[in-house]
Write a protein that holds these residues in place. Structure first.
Motif, PDB file in Angstrom:
ATOM      1  N   THR A 161       5.042   3.261 -21.567  1.00 49.33           N
ATOM      2  CA  THR A 161       5.051   2.375 -20.393  1.00 49.33           C
ATOM      3  C   THR A 161       5.326   0.931 -20.797  1.00 49.33           C
ATOM      4  O   THR A 161       5.762   0.133 -19.961  1.00 49.33           O
ATOM      5  CB  THR A 161       3.712   2.416 -19.625  1.00 49.33           C
ATOM      6  N   ALA A 211      -2.119  -4.010 -14.587  1.00 50.12           N
ATOM      7  CA  ALA A 211      -1.103  -3.563 -13.633  1.00 50.12           C
ATOM      8  C   ALA A 211      -0.044  -4.621 -13.375  1.00 50.12           C
ATOM      9  O   ALA A 211       1.108  -4.294 -13.103  1.00 50.12           O
ATOM     10  CB  ALA A 211      -1.760  -3.149 -12.318  1.00 50.12           C
ATOM     11  N   LEU A 268       3.053  -4.061 -15.374  1.00 52.11           N
ATOM     12  CA  LEU A 268       3.899  -2.951 -14.938  1.00 52.11           C
ATOM     13  C   LEU A 268       4.527  -3.209 -13.577  1.00 52.11           C
ATOM     14  O   LEU A 268       5.601  -2.705 -13.292  1.00 52.11           O
ATOM     15  CB  LEU A 268       3.085  -1.657 -14.887  1.00 52.11           C
ATOM     16  N   SER A 269       3.862  -3.966 -12.722  1.00 54.88           N
ATOM     17  CA  SER A 269       4.363  -4.148 -11.366  1.00 54.88           C
ATOM     18  C   SER A 269       5.376  -5.275 -11.249  1.00 54.88           C
ATOM     19  O   SER A 269       5.994  -5.445 -10.204  1.00 54.88           O
ATOM     20  CB  SER A 269       3.204  -4.389 -10.391  1.00 54.88           C
ATOM     21  N   THR A 316       8.813  -3.771 -10.331  1.00 56.35           N
ATOM     22  CA  THR A 316       8.523  -2.647  -9.449  1.00 56.35           C
ATOM     23  C   THR A 316       9.769  -1.864  -9.047  1.00 56.35           C
ATOM     24  O   THR A 316       9.843  -0.666  -9.212  1.00 56.35           O
ATOM     25  CB  THR A 316       7.820  -3.149  -8.167  1.00 56.35           C
ATOM     26  N   CYS A 328       6.267   1.316 -12.576  1.00 53.26           N
ATOM     27  CA  CYS A 328       5.023   1.161 -11.809  1.00 53.26           C
ATOM     28  C   CYS A 328       4.516   2.511 -11.296  1.00 53.26           C
ATOM     29  O   CYS A 328       3.360   2.621 -10.892  1.00 53.26           O
ATOM     30  CB  CYS A 328       5.208   0.175 -10.665  1.00 53.26           C
ATOM     31  N   LEU A 384       1.193   3.669 -12.421  1.00 57.84           N
ATOM     32  CA  LEU A 384      -0.020   3.198 -11.752  1.00 57.84           C
ATOM     33  C   LEU A 384      -0.531   4.219 -10.747  1.00 57.84           C
ATOM     34  O   LEU A 384      -1.730   4.294 -10.493  1.00 57.84           O
ATOM     35  CB  LEU A 384       0.229   1.842 -11.084  1.00 57.84           C
ATOM     36  N   LEU A 432       3.097  -3.320  -4.670  1.00 64.06           N
ATOM     37  CA  LEU A 432       3.492  -1.992  -5.138  1.00 64.06           C
ATOM     38  C   LEU A 432       4.067  -1.178  -3.976  1.00 64.06           C
ATOM     39  O   LEU A 432       3.761  -1.445  -2.811  1.00 64.06           O
ATOM     40  CB  LEU A 432       2.276  -1.267  -5.717  1.00 64.06           C
TER      41      LEU A 432
END
Length: 178
Positions: free
Chosen positions: A29, A69, A72-73, A76, A82, A85, A117
């Motif tokens: 990730t 998060a 990762l977001s 998106t 994402c 998540l 998200l």
């Protein structure tokens, strides 16, 4: 994709250490340019559901992903990472008894940024927020910790409206029900 294909073939025949495999999935990730968020997420879910002994480790790793998060977001729409998540929220909610600090994970899932998200991920957040809430309440009742019960209840009352105002109908419905 090739790493996952090799590791998951024949019901994980070549995996002798599932902690290693979950760690590899988490590391994937973080790889710049990864476009296999859906594939990584499905592997995380599959391993956590099938391999009982890995759940405590997997939950710990997923809690870290939820706390980070924002990393990762940021991308998106572009890379789909994402999607991980979704798996992280589901695993932490479903196996919340393994969380070291369920309240910290709950607070991470209630940060305003999660409204950026995609709707299906927000829906899973809402569904699993209530699972974490109930886990926290059970522990607090066992310890007769009325202060925690009040604080967590107030936290939900303050933060859930951001999901009620979501553009996604599923998210709105789940948040209203909660």
């Amino acid at each position: 994709a090739k790493i996952i294909e090799i590791c998951s073939q024949s019901n994980y025949q070549f995996i002798t250490n599932f902690e290693w495999y979950v760690s590899v999935l988490v590391e994937l990730t973080r790889m710049e340019g990864t476009r296999h968020g859906q594939l990584i997420a499905s592997q995380m879910l599959d391993v956590a559901i099938r391999v009982h002994s890995i759940r405590p480790f997997a939950v710990t790793q997923m809690a870290v992903l939820l706390e980070n998060a924002h990393v990762l977001s940021n991308n998106t729409r572009r890379n789909g990472i994402c999607e991980v998540l979704y798996a992280a929220a589901w695993i932490c909610g479903e196996f919340s008894q393994f969380l070291v600090d369920p309240r910290e994970t709950l607070e991470a899932m209630l940060k305003p940024r999660v409204t950026n998200l995609p709707g299906h991920i927000q829906s899973v957040y809402v569904q699993n927020i209530i699972k974490l809430y109930s886990c926290i309440l059970v522990k607090a009742e066992e310890e007769t910790d009325d202060e925690t019960i009040k604080e967590v209840g107030t936290l939900l009352v303050e933060k859930l409206p951001m999901f009620v105002q979501s553009a996604d109908l599923e998210v709105q419905e789940r948040a209203c029900c909660v």
